[in-house]
Enzyme design. Structure first.
Site, PDB file in Angstrom:
ATOM      1  N   TYR A  97       0.853  -1.187   0.000  1.00  0.00           N
ATOM      2  CA  TYR A  97       0.000   0.000   0.000  1.00  0.00           C
ATOM      3  C   TYR A  97       0.888   1.236   0.000  1.00  0.00           C
ATOM      4  O   TYR A  97       1.645   1.455   0.952  1.00  0.00           O
ATOM      5  CB  TYR A  97      -0.892   0.028   1.240  1.00  0.00           C
ATOM      6  CG  TYR A  97      -2.089  -0.882   1.198  1.00  0.00           C
ATOM      7  CD1 TYR A  97      -3.363  -0.373   0.985  1.00  0.00           C
ATOM      8  CD2 TYR A  97      -1.964  -2.256   1.393  1.00  0.00           C
ATOM      9  CE1 TYR A  97      -4.472  -1.196   0.961  1.00  0.00           C
ATOM     10  CE2 TYR A  97      -3.063  -3.091   1.374  1.00  0.00           C
ATOM     11  CZ  TYR A  97      -4.324  -2.555   1.160  1.00  0.00           C
ATOM     12  OH  TYR A  97      -5.423  -3.377   1.137  1.00  0.00           O
ATOM     13  N   HIS A 148      -4.542  -3.267  -7.495  1.00  0.00           N
ATOM     14  CA  HIS A 148      -5.788  -3.828  -6.996  1.00  0.00           C
ATOM     15  C   HIS A 148      -6.847  -2.747  -6.824  1.00  0.00           C
ATOM     16  O   HIS A 148      -8.003  -2.909  -7.187  1.00  0.00           O
ATOM     17  CB  HIS A 148      -5.545  -4.541  -5.663  1.00  0.00           C
ATOM     18  CG  HIS A 148      -6.798  -4.987  -4.989  1.00  0.00           C
ATOM     19  ND1 HIS A 148      -7.398  -4.247  -3.993  1.00  0.00           N
ATOM     20  CD2 HIS A 148      -7.578  -6.069  -5.177  1.00  0.00           C
ATOM     21  CE1 HIS A 148      -8.491  -4.878  -3.585  1.00  0.00           C
ATOM     22  NE2 HIS A 148      -8.623  -5.975  -4.289  1.00  0.00           N
ATOM     23  N   HIS A 149      -6.459  -1.637  -6.236  1.00  0.00           N
ATOM     24  CA  HIS A 149      -7.393  -0.518  -6.113  1.00  0.00           C
ATOM     25  C   HIS A 149      -6.644   0.776  -5.855  1.00  0.00           C
ATOM     26  O   HIS A 149      -5.476   0.768  -5.455  1.00  0.00           O
ATOM     27  CB  HIS A 149      -8.432  -0.760  -5.004  1.00  0.00           C
ATOM     28  CG  HIS A 149      -7.874  -0.695  -3.616  1.00  0.00           C
ATOM     29  ND1 HIS A 149      -7.775  -1.792  -2.786  1.00  0.00           N
ATOM     30  CD2 HIS A 149      -7.377   0.339  -2.885  1.00  0.00           C
ATOM     31  CE1 HIS A 149      -7.239  -1.436  -1.632  1.00  0.00           C
ATOM     32  NE2 HIS A 149      -6.996  -0.142  -1.661  1.00  0.00           N
ATOM     33  N   HIS A 189      -2.995   0.356  -3.922  1.00  0.00           N
ATOM     34  CA  HIS A 189      -2.704  -1.012  -3.473  1.00  0.00           C
ATOM     35  C   HIS A 189      -2.090  -1.785  -4.638  1.00  0.00           C
ATOM     36  O   HIS A 189      -2.737  -2.048  -5.646  1.00  0.00           O
ATOM     37  CB  HIS A 189      -4.006  -1.676  -3.009  1.00  0.00           C
ATOM     38  CG  HIS A 189      -3.855  -3.114  -2.612  1.00  0.00           C
ATOM     39  ND1 HIS A 189      -4.919  -3.870  -2.188  1.00  0.00           N
ATOM     40  CD2 HIS A 189      -2.776  -3.940  -2.557  1.00  0.00           C
ATOM     41  CE1 HIS A 189      -4.503  -5.102  -1.913  1.00  0.00           C
ATOM     42  NE2 HIS A 189      -3.208  -5.158  -2.144  1.00  0.00           N
ATOM     43  N   HIS A 215     -17.798  -5.175  -1.935  1.00  0.00           N
ATOM     44  CA  HIS A 215     -16.364  -5.475  -2.014  1.00  0.00           C
ATOM     45  C   HIS A 215     -15.971  -6.662  -1.139  1.00  0.00           C
ATOM     46  O   HIS A 215     -16.281  -6.711   0.045  1.00  0.00           O
ATOM     47  CB  HIS A 215     -15.562  -4.252  -1.586  1.00  0.00           C
ATOM     48  CG  HIS A 215     -14.074  -4.468  -1.605  1.00  0.00           C
ATOM     49  ND1 HIS A 215     -13.374  -4.689  -2.775  1.00  0.00           N
ATOM     50  CD2 HIS A 215     -13.158  -4.521  -0.609  1.00  0.00           C
ATOM     51  CE1 HIS A 215     -12.085  -4.855  -2.493  1.00  0.00           C
ATOM     52  NE2 HIS A 215     -11.932  -4.753  -1.190  1.00  0.00           N
ATOM     53  N   HIS A 244     -12.611 -10.037  -1.366  1.00  0.00           N
ATOM     54  CA  HIS A 244     -11.376 -10.424  -2.045  1.00  0.00           C
ATOM     55  C   HIS A 244     -11.538 -11.778  -2.731  1.00  0.00           C
ATOM     56  O   HIS A 244     -12.631 -12.111  -3.202  1.00  0.00           O
ATOM     57  CB  HIS A 244     -10.220 -10.399  -1.059  1.00  0.00           C
ATOM     58  CG  HIS A 244      -9.753  -9.013  -0.720  1.00  0.00           C
ATOM     59  ND1 HIS A 244      -8.739  -8.741   0.169  1.00  0.00           N
ATOM     60  CD2 HIS A 244     -10.166  -7.793  -1.174  1.00  0.00           C
ATOM     61  CE1 HIS A 244      -8.556  -7.438   0.264  1.00  0.00           C
ATOM     62  NE2 HIS A 244      -9.408  -6.843  -0.547  1.00  0.00           N
ATOM     63  N   MET A 268     -12.160  -9.169   3.044  1.00  0.00           N
ATOM     64  CA  MET A 268     -12.945  -8.020   3.459  1.00  0.00           C
ATOM     65  C   MET A 268     -14.412  -8.315   3.180  1.00  0.00           C
ATOM     66  O   MET A 268     -14.739  -9.213   2.401  1.00  0.00           O
ATOM     67  CB  MET A 268     -12.509  -6.755   2.707  1.00  0.00           C
ATOM     68  CG  MET A 268     -11.104  -6.288   3.034  1.00  0.00           C
ATOM     69  SD  MET A 268     -10.695  -4.729   2.212  1.00  0.00           S
ATOM     70  CE  MET A 268      -8.987  -4.513   2.771  1.00  0.00           C
TER      71      MET A 268
END
Length: 687
Positions: free
Chosen positions: A230, A262-263, A345, A423, A425, A498
């Site tokens: 991150y 990833h985001h 991320h 959301h 994973h 998550m």
């Protein structure tokens, strides 16, 4: 003077109108004397294109267009493969006659013709540009050989062939498309959910009036070799002399970086008024800071302490979003500058060399919208106490936003939800955002029974949903750990889990974060542990009782999320906090560390697993509800029982028969249909 004033108002009105309707992306096809106005369009490799209309509640109309003069095919698959797929194969023969087959797959091989053909061919043509097939079918044909098309994430599969299907004694059969990735593929998409129908302002030939943009990006990040990294940086929005509204955003990601991101999240920085400190006094000095690992000492503490009001997310596969014409996100509403924390991320387990400058382009306007939007962060807290056992085909966890939080955080007339991003994973399979009012469950606000980790978008609701003070929201996530030999814990990395809902709504409120997790005794009691100890629990003040904390900490949120637990660790996957927690009661388990104890339980025992799932769901939960700047919205207690409610039951589905929508019903079936229709009408009336 009055005329000039009216003229100015008129100009502002037309400017607002223009901002709301610029650049329609929807395409139109004129064919056979009929006009098709497509509500969705997606372009696939090798010139393949699929369009559809979602406005009819009973039928979906498709157009599939391919560059070749052979067959073209699309379909839907539960997993993206041929097994269980529903396929539509079309072509135009040498006599100019159009053909369309309804088929299904049982394995990675030749598809099988359905017993009942539930497709209606509307038009077909072949010319020098390729082949066009237009057809329709019911959203749900009630045919076991067909795949229902709904609100879930749909895996759209497609294939093309250079020649028409061959005719055999069993009928037509399409030839194998081969392994060429330009001849076949899969793409996740929303079929029944509103999509972005407008161009972004920077795609227009002429930039829209009164619209500007700012790029919020990281700078020359050398992405390290890591499963999860991150990276955070502080950014300042361009100086504004008056209030503006953010109206859209889109990702800025170079192609080499796409597989590794990833985001991207953007958080607004906010200094609590009680501190009497200007934001610039804290954040201005960090503008030249290159950024660093978000949750270690590479990023100063102020970055996460004051910059956690969630504003924008770009998930895997996201193309960005445009707000409806009556809603904007306020910017420039203070005397000082606005600062943001951008968080990217990355995933780079192979250690590929990558220098990245990704971010988000934000579009904003000086012509203010009618309402200001907010984003509510709901679901389960990001903590290892989100625990999913191994060997489970379906295991569900729950995070709830309680009645006291919404009563204190929402205006008296409530909020109106316009879109939701669900959301999870890699092991997430289903997510549903439930809505409870006065002990009764209302229809789901959003749900996805086919979650795709690689396709995470906001879904625009077809009808705004009102949530009133005192309502409760439950985010329920179902996971598949059947192939896992150990636990999957909640956390920040992709291989942790998550369970979250990002809810966009208006008007703006004080409540921005409303999540929960099982309370201490609920969590451990579900697996037969009555008490445990360890430095980690002590550091986290668990079992939590805010009244026993020092006065200065009593207004703080529960500090057990992964950002705190994993602070300073480069790889949370190598860290298991439950090895640091020792059982003290019951006596026969005294001395066991919790990890070893849990691993020795029988997670193949279905009844035992369901009891753990149920006890953690229906027991007490710690509530976490807060306002901008991290200010805790005070409630009467720290832990709340999971709400007891009457579950929602959808009206029964009306099918003409168990295997066809076109077969003539028998007398008994007519009676069954009438009864079913009567029940549907009765249910609609009592609601």
């Amino acid at each position: 003077m009055a005329n000039n004033s009216h003229f100015t108002i008129l100009l502002a009105y037309f400017a607002l109108l223009y901002i709301g309707v610029y650049g329609d992306l929807r395409t139109t096809t004129f064919f056979g004397g009929k006009t098709y106005k497509w509500t969705h369009n997606t372009k696939l490799p090798s010139g393949m294109e699929v369009s559809w209309i979602d406005s009819d509640p009973e039928f979906i109309t498709f157009a599939m267009k391919g560059p070749e003069k052979g067959y073209i095919s699309i379909g839907f698959s539960p997993s993206g493969g041929m097994a269980g797929a529903d396929m539509f194969v079309g072509w135009v023969d040498s006599n100019g006659m159009g053909h369309l087959l309804d088929m299904h797959g049982t394995h990675n091989g030749m598809p099988i013709l359905d017993k009942i053909q539930d497709l209606e061919l509307l038009g077909a043509k072949e010319d020098d540009t390729g082949t066009l097939i237009i057809f329709k079918r019911k959203w749900d044909t009630c045919d076991d050989e067909d795949f229902p098309i709904g609100d879930d994430t749909m895996r759209l599969i497609w294939a093309t062939g250079p020649t028409d299907p061959s005719h055999t004694p069993k009928g037509y059969s399409p030839l194998y498309h081969g392994n060429d990735v330009l001849k076949r593929g899969v793409k996740s998409t929303f079929m029944k959910v509103l999509s972005r129908h407008k161009k972004f302002p920077d795609d227009e030939d002429v930039y829209p009036a009164h619209v500007y943009h700012a790029d919020l990006t990281v700078t020359n990040v050398t992405v390290p070799k890591a499963e999860t990294y991150y990276h955070c940086k502080i950014l300042k929005f361009p100086k504004l002399t008056s209030k503006h509204h953010i109206i859209a955003h889109r990702p800025l990601i170079a192609p080499p970086s796409i597989p590794h991101i990833h985001h991207i999240n953007v958080y607004k920085c906010h200094i609590p008024e009680i501190l009497r400190i200007k934001a610039g006094d804290i954040f201005e000095k960090y503008l030249d800071h290159p950024g660093g690992d978000c949750y270690t000492e590479e990023s100063p503490r102020e970055w996460t302490e004051y910059c956690f009001e969630f504003r924008i997310v770009i998930g895997v596969g996201s193309e960005g979003d445009i707000l409806p014409a009556h809603i904007g996100d306020v910017i420039g509403d203070t005397d000082g500058p606005t600062y943001y924390r951008i968080e990217v991320h990355y995933e780079n387990p192979q250690g590929k060399q990558l220098i990245d400058n990704s971010g988000i382009r934000v579009f904003y306007t000086s012509v203010l919208r009618e309402y200001e939007m907010g984003v509510l962060f709901a679901g389960h807290r990001r903590t290892p106490f989100l625990t999913i056992p191994p060997h489970q085909k379906e295991y569900t966890t729950y995070g709830f936003c309680g009645a006291e939080c919404t009563s204190r955080g929402f205006p008296k007339d409530g909020i109106k939800i316009i879109s939701v991003l669900l959301h999870a994973h890699l092991t997430g399979r289903k997510i549903i955002l439930r809505h409870i009012r006065n002990g009764k469950e209302l229809p789901p606000i959003a749900q996805d029974n086919h979650v795709d980790f690689n396709y995470q978008h906001y879904r625009m609701l077809k009808k705004e949903v009102i949530v009133l003070p005192g309502d409760e929201l439950i985010t329920a996530c179902t996971y598949d750990t059947e192939k896992n030999s150990t636990f999957v814990y909640g956390g920040l990395s992709t291989r942790r889990e998550m369970c979250e809902s990002f809810i966009v709504f208006y008007p703006k409120t004080t409540l921005i974060d409303c999540r929960s997790q099982p309370e201490y005794y609920t969590y451990f009691g579900a697996i037969g542990v009555q008490n445990a100890t360890g430095k980690m629990l002590n550091d986290l003040h668990l079992p939590f009782n805010s009244r026993k904390l020092p006065i200065a900490m009593q207004d703080n949120a529960l500090a057990d999320d992964s950002m705190v637990i994993e602070n300073g660790r480069t790889n949370e996957l190598d860290h298991d906090i439950f090895r640091e927690i020792v059982i003290t009661h019951p006596k026969e388990l005294e001395g066991f560390d919790v990890h070893d104890y849990m691993m020795n339980l029988n997670w193949y025992d279905t009844e035992f697993v369901k009891s753990v799932e149920e006890r953690r769901k229906s027991g007490y939960h710690y509530m976490h509800c807060s306002a901008p700047g991290g200010k805790k919205i005070l409630t009467s207690r720290d832990a709340y029982p999971f709400p007891v409610y009457e579950p929602y039951e959808a009206p029964p589905k009306l099918c003409l028969s168990s295997g066809s929508t076109v077969a003539k019903p028998s007398n008994s079936l007519v009676l069954e249909m009438l009864m079913c229709a009567t029940v549907t009408i009765w249910l609609a009336n009592i609601r």
